[in-house]
Write a protein that holds these residues in place. Structure first.
Motif, PDB file in Angstrom:
ATOM      1  N   ARG A 101       0.954  -0.746  -0.073  1.00 15.92           N
ATOM      2  CA  ARG A 101       0.204  -0.269   0.473  1.00 15.92           C
ATOM      3  C   ARG A 101       0.711   1.401   0.427  1.00 15.92           C
ATOM      4  NH1 ARG A 101      -4.587   1.670  -2.057  1.00 15.92           N
ATOM      5  NH2 ARG A 101      -5.299  -0.400  -1.154  1.00 15.92           N
ATOM      6  N   GLN A 156     -10.597  -3.380  -7.289  1.00 19.45           N
ATOM      7  CA  GLN A 156     -10.205  -2.622  -6.691  1.00 19.45           C
ATOM      8  C   GLN A 156      -8.938  -1.486  -6.744  1.00 19.45           C
ATOM      9  OE1 GLN A 156     -11.627  -3.136  -2.423  1.00 19.45           O
ATOM     10  NE2 GLN A 156     -13.187  -3.869  -2.798  1.00 19.45           N
ATOM     11  N   LEU A 211       0.223   5.763  -7.270  1.00 17.79           N
ATOM     12  CA  LEU A 211      -0.973   7.358  -7.094  1.00 17.79           C
ATOM     13  C   LEU A 211      -0.430   8.312  -7.005  1.00 17.79           C
ATOM     14  CD1 LEU A 211      -3.574   4.236  -5.096  1.00 17.79           C
ATOM     15  CD2 LEU A 211      -3.290   4.398  -7.644  1.00 17.79           C
ATOM     16  N   SER A 226      -8.270   1.938  -8.651  1.00 16.01           N
ATOM     17  CA  SER A 226      -8.402   3.118  -7.449  1.00 16.01           C
ATOM     18  C   SER A 226      -7.263   3.985  -8.536  1.00 16.01           C
ATOM     19  CB  SER A 226      -7.042   2.856  -6.697  1.00 16.01           C
ATOM     20  OG  SER A 226      -6.092   1.954  -6.866  1.00 16.01           O
ATOM     21  N   TYR A 227      -6.896   4.047  -9.520  1.00 15.06           N
ATOM     22  CA  TYR A 227      -6.245   4.663 -10.298  1.00 15.06           C
ATOM     23  C   TYR A 227      -6.985   6.327 -11.041  1.00 15.06           C
ATOM     24  CZ  TYR A 227      -2.240   1.745 -10.544  1.00 15.06           C
ATOM     25  OH  TYR A 227      -1.067   1.381 -10.141  1.00 15.06           O
ATOM     26  N   GLN A 252     -10.012   6.787  -9.890  1.00 14.91           N
ATOM     27  CA  GLN A 252     -10.518   7.471  -9.104  1.00 14.91           C
ATOM     28  C   GLN A 252      -9.536   8.040  -7.796  1.00 14.91           C
ATOM     29  OE1 GLN A 252     -11.684   3.376  -5.837  1.00 14.91           O
ATOM     30  NE2 GLN A 252     -12.722   2.793  -7.172  1.00 14.91           N
ATOM     31  N   GLU A 253      -8.437   7.823  -8.052  1.00 12.66           N
ATOM     32  CA  GLU A 253      -8.055   9.522  -7.408  1.00 12.66           C
ATOM     33  C   GLU A 253      -7.646  10.509  -8.476  1.00 12.66           C
ATOM     34  OE1 GLU A 253      -7.099   9.005  -4.115  1.00 12.66           O
ATOM     35  OE2 GLU A 253      -7.073   7.373  -3.229  1.00 12.66           O
TER      36      GLU A 253
END
Length: 260
Positions: free
Chosen positions: A20, A217, A27, A221-222, A224-225
């Motif tokens: 993470r 997910q 990210l 996430s790419y 989305q961020e």
């Protein structure tokens, strides 16, 4: 990543704490790059310089600071002196405090830098950052992403997902070497900007035509961020990402770097 259960298509994988932290670096800078592309992080016309004189007995800390500056995209002007167009001051000092060498670090800002005979901003960028090589790598990644977007409707969904994951890895590899200079210092039709637009198009195509990719997910996430970052002010963006990036970089520091 770690596998939590199942086998084959039913297997489930989750990102570990270490994973993470690494993902946060990718990210965060990816979202920042899209903000630069969109003109949301304009240059204030100041160059920021970071200098350090860390003694040999703290060689681990010295190497760590140097490596982090290069990873941030700063360019060496001469021994122990690095420059960037973005303000890295707080970031550098927070990490220097963590390493207990902040007294050996100096930062300053200037509107003019002369390196040898080079005085103009354009020539300075050409001298300090290998943008031509970076542009070639971005062009190659862009072609890979454009191919995914074009072929996704007629390709097996699992293959689309596999191709897109491969493209994300390739995109990250290039972006890690990108200093993410302000758009004011980049060539017109910069290859990095075009590759990131191709990334969004390929990601959308993969999400539409691959259930496997759409349900991941991690892969989702790419965008989305990126979407969230483009809707924020600069202050909001950095207030949200600052702790995550700092924690990620501190977690990377080798144990020897923090020893006296």
């Amino acid at each position: 990543m770690t596998q939590s259960g199942g086998r084959g298509r039913s297997a489930e994988y989750w990102v570990t704490d270490a994973g993470r932290a690494e993902l946060d670096v990718d990210l965060g800078w990816s979202a920042f790059a899209h903000r630069v592309d969109a003109g949301l992080e304009p240059w204030d016309r100041y160059w920021r310089l970071v200098g350090f004189g860390i003694p040999e007995r703290r060689r681990g800390a010295r190497d760590a600071i140097r490596n982090l500056l290069v990873e941030f995209g700063a360019a060496p002007v001469q021994s122990g002196l690095y420059v960037h167009a973005h303000d890295l001051t707080d970031f550098v000092f927070q990490l220097a405090d963590h390493l207990e060498v902040s007294d050996a670090v100096t930062t300053f800002a200037t509107r003019t830098i002369r390196v040898g005979e080079e005085l103009s901003d354009e020539h300075l960028v050409e001298r300090l950052w290998p943008l031509a090589d970076l542009a070639g790598r971005y062009d190659a990644v862009g072609r890979q992403l454009e191919s995914i977007a074009e072929q996704a409707p007629a390709t097996n969904g699992d293959q689309v997902a596999a191709s897109m994951v491969s493209a994300i890895v390739a995109t990250e590899a290039v972006m890690r070497d990108d200093p993410l200079l302000p758009s004011e210092l980049l060539p017109d039709r910069w290859s990095g900007t075009e590759a990131r637009q191709a990334f969004l198009a390929a990601h959308s195509a993969a999400s539409t035509h691959s259930e496997l990719f759409r349900n991941s997910q991690l892969m989702q996430s790419y965008t989305q961020e990126i979407d969230r970052a483009l809707a924020e002010t600069s202050g909001s963006f950095w207030n949200r990402w600052w702790p995550r990036l700092t924690n990620a970089y501190q977690a990377r520091l080798p144990p020897a770097a923090t020893r006296s």
